[in-house]
Design a protein around this motif. Structure first.
Motif, short mmCIF file in Angstrom:
data_model
loop_
_atom_site.label_atom_id
_atom_site.label_comp_id
_atom_site.label_asym_id
_atom_site.label_seq_id
_atom_site.Cartn_x
_atom_site.Cartn_y
_atom_site.Cartn_z
N TYR A 77 -58.58 99.24 -40.61
CA TYR A 77 -59.02 99.07 -39.23
C TYR A 77 -60.00 97.91 -39.13
O TYR A 77 -59.91 97.08 -38.22
CB TYR A 77 -59.67 100.36 -38.73
N TYR A 78 -60.93 97.82 -40.08
CA TYR A 78 -61.89 96.72 -40.08
C TYR A 78 -61.18 95.37 -40.20
O TYR A 78 -61.51 94.42 -39.49
CB TYR A 78 -62.89 96.90 -41.22
N LYS A 79 -60.19 95.28 -41.10
CA LYS A 79 -59.44 94.03 -41.25
C LYS A 79 -58.70 93.68 -39.97
O LYS A 79 -58.66 92.52 -39.55
CB LYS A 79 -58.45 94.14 -42.41
N ARG A 80 -58.11 94.69 -39.33
CA ARG A 80 -57.35 94.44 -38.11
C ARG A 80 -58.27 93.97 -36.97
O ARG A 80 -57.96 93.01 -36.27
CB ARG A 80 -56.58 95.69 -37.69
N ILE A 81 -59.42 94.62 -36.81
CA ILE A 81 -60.37 94.22 -35.77
C ILE A 81 -60.92 92.83 -36.05
O ILE A 81 -61.08 92.01 -35.15
CB ILE A 81 -61.52 95.25 -35.67
N SER A 82 -61.21 92.54 -37.32
CA SER A 82 -61.76 91.23 -37.68
C SER A 82 -60.78 90.10 -37.42
O SER A 82 -61.19 88.98 -37.14
CB SER A 82 -62.17 91.22 -39.15
N SER A 83 -59.49 90.39 -37.52
CA SER A 83 -58.49 89.33 -37.34
C SER A 83 -58.09 89.14 -35.88
O SER A 83 -57.32 88.23 -35.58
CB SER A 83 -57.25 89.64 -38.18
N SER A 86 -61.12 86.44 -30.39
CA SER A 86 -62.47 86.74 -29.90
C SER A 86 -62.48 87.18 -28.44
O SER A 86 -63.47 87.75 -27.97
CB SER A 86 -63.38 85.54 -30.10
N THR A 87 -61.41 86.94 -27.70
CA THR A 87 -61.35 87.36 -26.30
C THR A 87 -60.90 88.81 -26.15
O THR A 87 -60.95 89.35 -25.05
CB THR A 87 -60.40 86.45 -25.50
N CYS A 88 -60.47 89.42 -27.22
CA CYS A 88 -59.99 90.80 -27.18
C CYS A 88 -61.17 91.76 -26.95
O CYS A 88 -62.23 91.62 -27.55
CB CYS A 88 -59.28 91.13 -28.48
N LEU A 89 -60.98 92.73 -26.10
CA LEU A 89 -62.03 93.68 -25.75
C LEU A 89 -62.45 94.52 -26.96
O LEU A 89 -63.64 94.79 -27.14
CB LEU A 89 -61.56 94.59 -24.62
N ALA A 90 -61.50 94.91 -27.79
CA ALA A 90 -61.83 95.73 -28.96
C ALA A 90 -62.73 94.97 -29.92
O ALA A 90 -63.68 95.54 -30.48
CB ALA A 90 -60.55 96.16 -29.67
N LYS A 91 -62.46 93.68 -30.13
CA LYS A 91 -63.30 92.89 -31.03
C LYS A 91 -64.68 92.67 -30.42
O LYS A 91 -65.69 92.72 -31.12
CB LYS A 91 -62.66 91.55 -31.36
N ALA A 93 -66.25 94.70 -28.42
CA ALA A 93 -66.97 95.97 -28.57
C ALA A 93 -67.45 96.15 -30.01
O ALA A 93 -68.57 96.62 -30.26
CB ALA A 93 -66.08 97.13 -28.16
N PHE A 94 -66.62 95.76 -30.96
CA PHE A 94 -66.98 95.86 -32.38
C PHE A 94 -68.18 94.97 -32.69
O PHE A 94 -69.12 95.39 -33.36
CB PHE A 94 -65.77 95.48 -33.24
N ILE A 95 -68.17 93.74 -32.19
CA ILE A 95 -69.27 92.80 -32.43
C ILE A 95 -70.55 93.32 -31.78
O ILE A 95 -71.63 93.26 -32.37
CB ILE A 95 -68.90 91.39 -31.93
N GLU A 96 -70.43 93.86 -30.58
CA GLU A 96 -71.60 94.40 -29.89
C GLU A 96 -72.19 95.60 -30.64
O GLU A 96 -73.39 95.75 -30.75
CB GLU A 96 -71.21 94.81 -28.47
N ARG A 98 -72.01 96.11 -33.86
CA ARG A 98 -72.67 95.62 -35.08
C ARG A 98 -74.04 95.03 -34.78
O ARG A 98 -74.93 95.10 -35.61
CB ARG A 98 -71.79 94.57 -35.77
N LYS A 99 -74.21 94.46 -33.58
CA LYS A 99 -75.52 93.91 -33.19
C LYS A 99 -76.55 95.01 -33.02
O LYS A 99 -77.74 94.77 -33.18
CB LYS A 99 -75.40 93.12 -31.90
N LEU A 100 -76.12 96.21 -32.68
CA LEU A 100 -77.04 97.32 -32.45
C LEU A 100 -77.69 97.83 -33.73
O LEU A 100 -78.75 98.43 -33.68
CB LEU A 100 -76.31 98.47 -31.76
N LYS A 101 -77.09 97.58 -34.85
CA LYS A 101 -77.62 98.10 -36.11
C LYS A 101 -78.70 97.25 -36.67
O LYS A 101 -79.00 96.24 -36.63
CB LYS A 101 -76.51 98.26 -37.14
#
Length: 101
Positions: A77-83, A86-91, A93-96, A98-101
């Motif tokens: 899942y991590y590999k799929r989200i990372s690939s 950058s305009t994808c909503l899922a990516k 949300a994932f980046i956002e 990671r910023k919270l941690k």
């Protein structure tokens, strides 16, 4: 050498290393509630005693501990989200997240 796919990695690791770390890892895997239920079902399905070796039961059924499948699915899942683009909503949300941690 054992021929079952699950027994081979454990046997090889036990022969090559004499460290107590491997025993600790296997003990932590066996403590999760889902793994206990999974093993009790496999032992029931095989018709073996509840004190039978967990590694032997996994090998006989051709299964791995559930934690391995969970880790594999998480990494995929991590590999799929990372690939993703950058305009994808899922990516985004994932980046956002990671910023919270």
């Amino acid at each position: 050498t054992p021929t079952c796919p699950i027994i081979r990695p454990f046997s090889k690791a036990l022969i090559e290393t004499n460290s107590p770390d491997l025993d600790g890892i296997i003990a932590r895997i066996n403590r999760t509630v889902s793994e206990k239920v999974h093993l009790s079902f496999l032992k029931w399905a095989l018709g073996v005693h509840h004190k039978s070796s967990n590694v032997g039961v996994w090998g006989e059924c051709g299964r791995y501990p559930l934690i391995y499948q969970s880790i594999k699915l998480t990494l995929n899942y991590y590999k799929r989200i990372s690939s993703l683009d950058s305009t994808c909503l899922a990516k985004a949300a994932f980046i956002e997240q990671r910023k919270l941690k």
